[in-house]
Design a protein around this motif. Structure first.
Motif, PDB file in Angstrom:
ATOM      1  N   GLY A 148       0.823  -1.197   0.000  1.00  0.00           N
ATOM      2  CA  GLY A 148       0.000   0.000   0.000  1.00  0.00           C
ATOM      3  C   GLY A 148       0.861   1.253   0.000  1.00  0.00           C
ATOM      4  O   GLY A 148       1.758   1.415  -0.831  1.00  0.00           O
ATOM      5  N   ASP A 149       0.605   2.153   0.949  1.00  0.00           N
ATOM      6  CA  ASP A 149       1.357   3.400   1.049  1.00  0.00           C
ATOM      7  C   ASP A 149       2.696   3.229   1.753  1.00  0.00           C
ATOM      8  O   ASP A 149       3.489   4.171   1.796  1.00  0.00           O
ATOM      9  CB  ASP A 149       0.543   4.456   1.813  1.00  0.00           C
ATOM     10  N   LEU A 150       2.949   2.059   2.327  1.00  0.00           N
ATOM     11  CA  LEU A 150       4.170   1.834   3.087  1.00  0.00           C
ATOM     12  C   LEU A 150       5.250   1.254   2.180  1.00  0.00           C
ATOM     13  O   LEU A 150       5.069   0.196   1.586  1.00  0.00           O
ATOM     14  CB  LEU A 150       3.903   0.870   4.246  1.00  0.00           C
ATOM     15  N   THR A 151       6.360   1.966   2.048  1.00  0.00           N
ATOM     16  CA  THR A 151       7.499   1.480   1.276  1.00  0.00           C
ATOM     17  C   THR A 151       8.752   1.593   2.121  1.00  0.00           C
ATOM     18  O   THR A 151       9.048   2.653   2.672  1.00  0.00           O
ATOM     19  CB  THR A 151       7.688   2.279  -0.025  1.00  0.00           C
ATOM     20  N   MET A 152       9.481   0.487   2.224  1.00  0.00           N
ATOM     21  CA  MET A 152      10.763   0.469   2.908  1.00  0.00           C
ATOM     22  C   MET A 152      11.803  -0.034   1.917  1.00  0.00           C
ATOM     23  O   MET A 152      11.514  -0.893   1.081  1.00  0.00           O
ATOM     24  CB  MET A 152      10.706  -0.438   4.137  1.00  0.00           C
ATOM     25  N   ILE A 153      13.011   0.507   1.986  1.00  0.00           N
ATOM     26  CA  ILE A 153      14.072   0.103   1.075  1.00  0.00           C
ATOM     27  C   ILE A 153      15.047  -0.808   1.812  1.00  0.00           C
ATOM     28  O   ILE A 153      15.601  -0.426   2.841  1.00  0.00           O
ATOM     29  CB  ILE A 153      14.827   1.326   0.511  1.00  0.00           C
ATOM     30  N   GLN A 154      15.222  -2.027   1.287  1.00  0.00           N
ATOM     31  CA  GLN A 154      16.275  -2.901   1.787  1.00  0.00           C
ATOM     32  C   GLN A 154      17.565  -2.467   1.099  1.00  0.00           C
ATOM     33  O   GLN A 154      17.745  -2.659  -0.096  1.00  0.00           O
ATOM     34  CB  GLN A 154      15.979  -4.362   1.495  1.00  0.00           C
ATOM     35  N   VAL A 155      18.468  -1.880   1.873  1.00  0.00           N
ATOM     36  CA  VAL A 155      19.641  -1.210   1.313  1.00  0.00           C
ATOM     37  C   VAL A 155      20.667  -2.228   0.840  1.00  0.00           C
ATOM     38  O   VAL A 155      21.020  -3.171   1.563  1.00  0.00           O
ATOM     39  CB  VAL A 155      20.269  -0.274   2.360  1.00  0.00           C
ATOM     40  N   GLY A 156      21.141  -2.007  -0.378  1.00  0.00           N
ATOM     41  CA  GLY A 156      22.229  -2.820  -0.901  1.00  0.00           C
ATOM     42  C   GLY A 156      23.556  -2.097  -0.827  1.00  0.00           C
ATOM     43  O   GLY A 156      24.557  -2.647  -0.379  1.00  0.00           O
ATOM     44  N   LYS A 157      23.581  -0.826  -1.267  1.00  0.00           N
ATOM     45  CA  LYS A 157      24.833  -0.077  -1.297  1.00  0.00           C
ATOM     46  C   LYS A 157      24.546   1.403  -1.144  1.00  0.00           C
ATOM     47  O   LYS A 157      23.570   1.921  -1.680  1.00  0.00           O
ATOM     48  CB  LYS A 157      25.575  -0.340  -2.613  1.00  0.00           C
ATOM     49  N   VAL A 158      25.431   2.087  -0.414  1.00  0.00           N
ATOM     50  CA  VAL A 158      25.341   3.539  -0.236  1.00  0.00           C
ATOM     51  C   VAL A 158      26.679   4.133  -0.641  1.00  0.00           C
ATOM     52  O   VAL A 158      27.729   3.705  -0.168  1.00  0.00           O
ATOM     53  CB  VAL A 158      25.016   3.915   1.221  1.00  0.00           C
ATOM     54  N   GLU A 159      26.637   5.128  -1.522  1.00  0.00           N
ATOM     55  CA  GLU A 159      27.853   5.799  -1.970  1.00  0.00           C
ATOM     56  C   GLU A 159      27.672   7.301  -1.862  1.00  0.00           C
ATOM     57  O   GLU A 159      26.587   7.825  -2.156  1.00  0.00           O
ATOM     58  CB  GLU A 159      28.174   5.442  -3.428  1.00  0.00           C
ATOM     59  N   ALA A 160      28.749   7.992  -1.461  1.00  0.00           N
ATOM     60  CA  ALA A 160      28.702   9.453  -1.417  1.00  0.00           C
ATOM     61  C   ALA A 160      28.546   9.998  -2.822  1.00  0.00           C
ATOM     62  O   ALA A 160      29.176   9.519  -3.767  1.00  0.00           O
ATOM     63  CB  ALA A 160      29.966   9.999  -0.767  1.00  0.00           C
ATOM     64  N   SER A 161      27.696  11.003  -2.963  1.00  0.00           N
ATOM     65  CA  SER A 161      27.485  11.623  -4.260  1.00  0.00           C
ATOM     66  C   SER A 161      28.665  12.516  -4.605  1.00  0.00           C
ATOM     67  O   SER A 161      29.255  13.176  -3.739  1.00  0.00           O
ATOM     68  CB  SER A 161      26.191  12.445  -4.247  1.00  0.00           C
ATOM     69  N   ALA A 162      29.016  12.567  -5.896  1.00  0.00           N
ATOM     70  CA  ALA A 162      30.169  13.358  -6.322  1.00  0.00           C
ATOM     71  C   ALA A 162      29.970  14.838  -6.046  1.00  0.00           C
ATOM     72  O   ALA A 162      30.914  15.576  -5.820  1.00  0.00           O
ATOM     73  CB  ALA A 162      30.440  13.138  -7.808  1.00  0.00           C
ATOM     74  N   GLY A 163      28.704  15.276  -6.030  1.00  0.00           N
ATOM     75  CA  GLY A 163      28.425  16.699  -5.831  1.00  0.00           C
ATOM     76  C   GLY A 163      28.103  17.062  -4.403  1.00  0.00           C
ATOM     77  O   GLY A 163      27.566  18.117  -4.160  1.00  0.00           O
ATOM     78  N   ASP A 164      28.448  16.190  -3.428  1.00  0.00           N
ATOM     79  CA  ASP A 164      28.063  16.429  -2.035  1.00  0.00           C
ATOM     80  C   ASP A 164      28.833  17.588  -1.427  1.00  0.00           C
ATOM     81  O   ASP A 164      30.026  17.762  -1.664  1.00  0.00           O
ATOM     82  CB  ASP A 164      28.303  15.178  -1.210  1.00  0.00           C
ATOM     83  N   THR A 165      28.148  18.398  -0.640  1.00  0.00           N
ATOM     84  CA  THR A 165      28.765  19.412   0.202  1.00  0.00           C
ATOM     85  C   THR A 165      28.233  19.224   1.593  1.00  0.00           C
ATOM     86  O   THR A 165      27.319  18.463   1.843  1.00  0.00           O
ATOM     87  CB  THR A 165      28.458  20.835  -0.298  1.00  0.00           C
ATOM     88  N   SER A 166      28.765  19.952   2.528  1.00  0.00           N
ATOM     89  CA  SER A 166      28.358  19.777   3.923  1.00  0.00           C
ATOM     90  C   SER A 166      27.033  20.425   4.236  1.00  0.00           C
ATOM     91  O   SER A 166      26.465  20.201   5.295  1.00  0.00           O
ATOM     92  CB  SER A 166      29.446  20.347   4.843  1.00  0.00           C
ATOM     93  N   GLY A 167      26.534  21.285   3.347  1.00  0.00           N
ATOM     94  CA  GLY A 167      25.219  21.889   3.583  1.00  0.00           C
ATOM     95  C   GLY A 167      25.321  23.199   4.327  1.00  0.00           C
ATOM     96  O   GLY A 167      26.388  23.629   4.765  1.00  0.00           O
ATOM     97  N   ASP A 168      24.183  23.867   4.490  1.00  0.00           N
ATOM     98  CA  ASP A 168      24.154  25.121   5.220  1.00  0.00           C
ATOM     99  C   ASP A 168      22.900  25.178   6.064  1.00  0.00           C
ATOM    100  O   ASP A 168      22.089  24.273   6.052  1.00  0.00           O
ATOM    101  CB  ASP A 168      24.241  26.323   4.274  1.00  0.00           C
ATOM    102  N   ALA A 169      22.758  26.277   6.805  1.00  0.00           N
ATOM    103  CA  ALA A 169      21.669  26.380   7.777  1.00  0.00           C
ATOM    104  C   ALA A 169      20.302  26.439   7.120  1.00  0.00           C
ATOM    105  O   ALA A 169      19.289  26.191   7.769  1.00  0.00           O
ATOM    106  CB  ALA A 169      21.881  27.632   8.645  1.00  0.00           C
ATOM    107  N   SER A 170      20.237  26.748   5.839  1.00  0.00           N
ATOM    108  CA  SER A 170      18.937  26.850   5.180  1.00  0.00           C
ATOM    109  C   SER A 170      18.371  25.504   4.795  1.00  0.00           C
ATOM    110  O   SER A 170      17.236  25.415   4.340  1.00  0.00           O
ATOM    111  CB  SER A 170      19.060  27.714   3.921  1.00  0.00           C
ATOM    112  N   GLY A 171      19.163  24.430   4.982  1.00  0.00           N
ATOM    113  CA  GLY A 171      18.681  23.103   4.633  1.00  0.00           C
ATOM    114  C   GLY A 171      19.106  22.678   3.246  1.00  0.00           C
ATOM    115  O   GLY A 171      18.712  21.625   2.771  1.00  0.00           O
ATOM    116  N   ASN A 172      19.944  23.512   2.560  1.00  0.00           N
ATOM    117  CA  ASN A 172      20.420  23.143   1.233  1.00  0.00           C
ATOM    118  C   ASN A 172      21.689  22.306   1.356  1.00  0.00           C
ATOM    119  O   ASN A 172      22.620  22.681   2.056  1.00  0.00           O
ATOM    120  CB  ASN A 172      20.709  24.389   0.393  1.00  0.00           C
ATOM    121  N   THR A 173      21.739  21.211   0.637  1.00  0.00           N
ATOM    122  CA  THR A 173      22.912  20.346   0.635  1.00  0.00           C
ATOM    123  C   THR A 173      23.255  20.068  -0.820  1.00  0.00           C
ATOM    124  O   THR A 173      22.568  19.319  -1.501  1.00  0.00           O
ATOM    125  CB  THR A 173      22.636  19.030   1.365  1.00  0.00           C
ATOM    126  N   GLY A 174      24.341  20.717  -1.322  1.00  0.00           N
ATOM    127  CA  GLY A 174      24.609  20.612  -2.735  1.00  0.00           C
ATOM    128  C   GLY A 174      23.434  21.201  -3.486  1.00  0.00           C
ATOM    129  O   GLY A 174      23.056  22.345  -3.298  1.00  0.00           O
TER     130      GLY A 174
END
Length: 261
Positions: A122-148
């Motif tokens: 139904g409306d419930l979706t959970m992800i069984q995680v296989g792999k997590v990788e840092a995005s090439a465009g990642d930054t640490s973010g700022d106080a406004s909630g923007n991250t990259g």
């Protein structure tokens, strides 16, 4: 019964290659009635069971998206809105009866690419995680909630609610096991929650159209052992609800919980 009646009665002899006709008729009728009775009993028993739902692993719909990993307080993967696609927040689980706290803590509040398999009901979706990788465009973010290039919205408080329903582990209820609720599933749910699978409150009534809620304590932290005795029971409990994208978070007050049946 006279001697003549006994002598003429049908009698089965093992070394003879024949069964008297009256016994054949009797055994045939008995067999049909016995098998039919078992079928009716099975039908009656199965009709009293709860519908396990249509949940399951969506192996043909592999998940791969870029978003942010957060702890709220369980690991959540947030994908911002993209054109006509609304923002989504996904609960996460690991392989088997394990959560993904290690990955979430390593990549907390970072832009990552997450791959896995959806488990949905139904409306419930959970992800069984296989792999997590840092995005090439990642930054640490700022106080406004923007991250990259990601812009994520703040949770929206929906007030205090009193809900009735059942505490389940989100992975099994979403479809990893069927049925994934009720006393028959209590021991499995306890192992899953102990292993870090996010707990889900399945409500008998919707809030803003949703019946599934990620559980936290009243301060928004991980649940302790206060609700363990209430697992897989039909209960009533109060708490504050906030909406994170399309995900509802129920911050329960354990002192208000009571078993209804």
């Amino acid at each position: 019964m006279s001697w003549r009646q006994t002598r003429d009665a049908p009698f089965f002899v093992g070394y003879l290659n024949a069964v008297p006709r009256p016994l054949v008729v009797f055994l045939s009728i008995f067999t049909v009635c016995f098998v039919g009775g078992l079928g009716l009993a099975a039908l009656a028993l199965s009709s009293t069971q709860n519908d396990p739902g249509n949940g399951g692993f969506r192996w043909g719909d592999r998940f791969e998206k870029t978003g942010m990993l957060e702890l709220r307080p369980y690991p959540v993967f947030r994908v911002p809105a993209d054109g006509e696609s609304p923002a989504r927040s996904y609960m996460l689980a690991g392989q088997g009866k394990r959560g993904v706290f290690d990955q979430a803590e390593s990549f907390a509040d970072q832009t990552v690419t997450l791959r896995g398999v959806p488990v949905s009901r139904g409306d419930l979706t959970m992800i069984q995680v296989g792999k997590v990788e840092a995005s090439a465009g990642d930054t640490s973010g700022d106080a406004s909630g923007n991250t990259g290039e990601l812009t994520l919205s703040d949770p929206v408080p929906l007030g205090r609610w009193k809900l009735t329903g059942e505490i389940c582990d989100g992975k099994c209820y979403a479809g990893a096991m069927r049925p994934g609720r009720g006393l028959a599933h209590k021991a499995c749910a306890d192992l899953c929650l102990t292993g870090g699978i996010p707990p889900v409150f399945v409500s008998s009534g919707p809030v803003a159209g949703r019946n599934f809620f990620l559980l936290a304590d009243s301060n928004g932290n991980l649940l302790g052992g206060d609700l363990d005795p209430l697992l897989a029971l039909y209960i009533e409990v109060e708490g504050d609800i906030e909406q994170l994208d399309d995900l509802m978070i129920f911050k329960v007050d354990p002192a208000t919980a009571r078993v209804l049946k």
